[in-house]
Write a protein that holds these residues in place. Structure first.
Motif, mmCIF file in Angstrom:
data_model
loop_
_atom_site.group_PDB
_atom_site.id
_atom_site.type_symbol
_atom_site.label_atom_id
_atom_site.label_comp_id
_atom_site.label_asym_id
_atom_site.label_seq_id
_atom_site.Cartn_x
_atom_site.Cartn_y
_atom_site.Cartn_z
ATOM 1 N N LYS A 1 0.872 -1.370 0.380
ATOM 2 C CA LYS A 1 -0.057 0.032 -0.326
ATOM 3 C C LYS A 1 0.879 1.815 -0.463
ATOM 4 O O LYS A 1 0.576 2.151 -1.356
ATOM 5 C CB LYS A 1 -1.305 0.394 1.108
ATOM 6 N N LEU A 2 2.139 0.958 0.653
ATOM 7 C CA LEU A 2 2.765 2.463 0.475
ATOM 8 C C LEU A 2 3.129 2.849 -0.843
ATOM 9 O O LEU A 2 3.110 3.458 -0.894
ATOM 10 C CB LEU A 2 3.713 1.625 1.848
ATOM 11 N N LEU A 3 4.121 1.827 -1.433
ATOM 12 C CA LEU A 3 4.822 1.300 -2.515
ATOM 13 C C LEU A 3 3.758 2.274 -3.399
ATOM 14 O O LEU A 3 4.098 2.763 -4.618
ATOM 15 C CB LEU A 3 5.643 0.474 -2.611
ATOM 16 N N ASP A 4 2.247 1.671 -3.446
ATOM 17 C CA ASP A 4 1.662 2.053 -3.650
ATOM 18 C C ASP A 4 1.227 3.188 -4.058
ATOM 19 O O ASP A 4 0.883 4.019 -5.960
ATOM 20 C CB ASP A 4 0.197 0.858 -4.247
ATOM 21 N N GLY A 5 0.966 3.693 -3.480
ATOM 22 C CA GLY A 5 0.874 5.213 -3.002
ATOM 23 C C GLY A 5 2.217 5.812 -3.888
ATOM 24 O O GLY A 5 1.577 7.276 -4.774
ATOM 25 N N TYR A 6 2.988 5.705 -3.476
ATOM 26 C CA TYR A 6 3.981 6.758 -3.618
ATOM 27 C C TYR A 6 4.213 6.656 -5.408
ATOM 28 O O TYR A 6 4.957 7.348 -5.417
ATOM 29 C CB TYR A 6 5.672 5.602 -2.694
ATOM 30 N N GLY A 7 4.673 5.281 -5.481
ATOM 31 C CA GLY A 7 4.354 4.852 -7.351
ATOM 32 C C GLY A 7 3.128 5.976 -7.761
ATOM 33 O O GLY A 7 3.597 6.572 -9.087
ATOM 34 N N ARG A 8 2.177 5.698 -7.462
ATOM 35 C CA ARG A 8 1.040 6.873 -8.452
ATOM 36 C C ARG A 8 1.732 8.317 -8.121
ATOM 37 O O ARG A 8 1.426 9.297 -9.019
ATOM 38 C CB ARG A 8 -0.206 6.871 -7.440
ATOM 39 N N LEU A 9 2.570 8.994 -6.942
ATOM 40 C CA LEU A 9 2.969 10.037 -7.612
ATOM 41 C C LEU A 9 3.927 10.748 -7.674
ATOM 42 O O LEU A 9 3.690 11.289 -8.053
ATOM 43 C CB LEU A 9 3.056 10.748 -5.965
ATOM 44 N N LEU A 10 4.870 9.996 -8.432
ATOM 45 C CA LEU A 10 5.483 9.915 -8.491
ATOM 46 C C LEU A 10 6.060 8.983 -9.999
ATOM 47 O O LEU A 10 6.962 8.969 -10.281
ATOM 48 C CB LEU A 10 7.199 9.138 -7.951
ATOM 49 N N ARG A 11 4.911 9.210 -10.229
ATOM 50 C CA ARG A 11 4.861 8.692 -11.705
ATOM 51 C C ARG A 11 5.052 10.085 -12.802
ATOM 52 O O ARG A 11 4.018 10.637 -13.763
ATOM 53 C CB ARG A 11 3.368 7.950 -12.722
ATOM 54 N N TYR A 12 6.277 10.139 -12.550
ATOM 55 C CA TYR A 12 6.369 11.837 -13.927
ATOM 56 C C TYR A 12 8.132 11.795 -13.819
ATOM 57 O O TYR A 12 9.194 11.161 -13.471
ATOM 58 C CB TYR A 12 6.376 12.738 -12.598
ATOM 59 N N GLN A 13 8.329 12.240 -15.018
ATOM 60 C CA GLN A 13 9.939 12.083 -15.988
ATOM 61 C C GLN A 13 9.997 13.518 -15.410
ATOM 62 O O GLN A 13 9.684 14.824 -15.454
ATOM 63 C CB GLN A 13 10.410 12.171 -17.050
#
Length: 189
Positions: free
Chosen positions: A131-143
């Motif tokens: 859940k933690l990494l999924d949440g971070y992953g959603r926030l960090l999907r940018y270049q």
């Protein structure tokens, strides 16, 4: 009614705990019927071990200071008063201790259920991390832009993606997500 002592508070000296005459090492915990867990300025690092011991855990959940609350870890979500632990406050600790002394079979059930609860520690930890990494992953999907890279030391930072060694099968992933969601739902009630 309680045999406890506060250790010298010297956070820079890690030998304080082991050298203090009041310190009870882990291998002597079975000598005690009840273990008191006192969260301090942070989380209680020994709660996991206490929940796997042969002693009942009294968990201080109200320190008697208005607005103060203990720090929780991910696995606290499913701990229930009277099921795995006895939650106590500064005001009712003596009363709860007396109850425990008069209800030995219920206390032994608490210990058993605490041990069973901790058998699922790894699964709850994996769910929490997902859940933690999924949440971070959603926030960090940018270049990151060149300007953003320059903020880290004045030169462009290198960005590197690591290859996933083995992705779970869709069935495995769906089963894990369903179980994780089920646990979150169960513990959020």
């Amino acid at each position: 009614m309680f045999d406890l002592a506060f250790l010298e508070d010297d956070l820079l000296n890690s030998t304080v705990v082991g050298s203090d005459e009041n310190f009870v090492p882990l291998d002597r915990w079975p000598e005690w019927r009840y273990l008191l867990d006192l969260p301090g300025n942070g989380y209680s690092g020994s709660l996991k071990q206490k929940l796997t011991s042969s002693s009942a855990v009294f968990l201080l959940s109200d320190v008697g200071v208005p607005g103060a609350s203990p720090v929780y870890e991910h696995y606290h979500a499913g701990l229930q008063h009277g099921v795995q632990v006895l939650r106590i406050s500064v005001e009712d600790a003596g009363e709860k201790l007396q109850w425990a002394r008069n209800h030995d079979s219920e206390v032994q059930n608490l210990v058993r259920r605490a041990n069973e609860y901790m058998e699922g520690f790894e699964e709850r930890t994996q769910c929490y991390l997902w859940k933690l990494l999924d949440g971070y992953g959603r926030l960090l999907r940018y270049q990151p832009s060149v300007d953003q890279n320059m903020l880290f030391g004045g030169e462009a930072a290198s960005i590197r993606s690591l290859r996933v060694q083995r992705r779970p099968l869709r069935e495995e992933s769906a089963k894990f997500i369903a179980r994780c969601s089920e646990m979150i739902e169960e513990y959020s009630q």
